[in-house]
Design a protein around this motif. Sequence first.
Motif: not given
Length: 267
Positions: A96-111, A219-225
Amino acid sequence: MTTAIIITTYNAPLDLRCTLRSLERQTVMPDEIIVADDGSGPETREMVESFRPIFGDRLKHVWQPDEGFQLSRIRNKAIAAATADYIIMVDGDVILHPDFVRDHVRYSRRGTFVAGMRSMLAPELSRRLREGTFSGHLAWWCTSMDDLRVYSLRARWLTPLLRNHHQGSVRQLIGCNMAYWREDAIKVNGFDESFTTWGEEDREFAVRLYNIGLRRRNMIFAGLQFHLYHPTRKNDDTLEGNGELLRFARSSRLTRCTNGLDKHMHE
């Protein structure tokens, strides 16, 4: 919002070590790290325990006996064991990229639920990573497949432009980089445990998420693995039967499977 990352694994402790090491370097640490183990031997348990001094009580090892391919079941058991609001799902053979979890958290939305991507590492580099002899930086030049190389580029400002790509479909959806709200997984009764061979169980799960009214955020260009190389496990004969389950979920507008998460919620 609390987060859990579920890591599925089966008898690949060196691969799992790579994944856990990449989690150790995250800029945002998940509240729970759940290793979902589909019947591995003692080497995997020893590998998990070797990381307990690093992760402490946030690390959980959910294990079940080896009864063949039971990926849906172990994912459900891991979801049941989680207490976090939001679940990020990966396989135990990715870095996982060091910002993998950070990117997922930022990108989360209800619904919504999130579909991420992965790039593929070359065999020789994968061997060096498993052995712990590679100390460089993973980037696009480390990947081995030209058509997936773009997914190793991080450019968060481009991600929103592609968030509706393949909206309503299950194309380019992979269970090794997927995120969803735990309460939504409960609504659709998790993964269908009728899938007992490789393939389509993640897409069928996504179809039921669509059917309860969720939207897909790509999520493309973020949340890299970066996926470690291994021979493909694809079996076209068994995949066809799984395709029937996927097509039924679509045609019937299925929102909840009968053979799923609920039987593990009180274990």
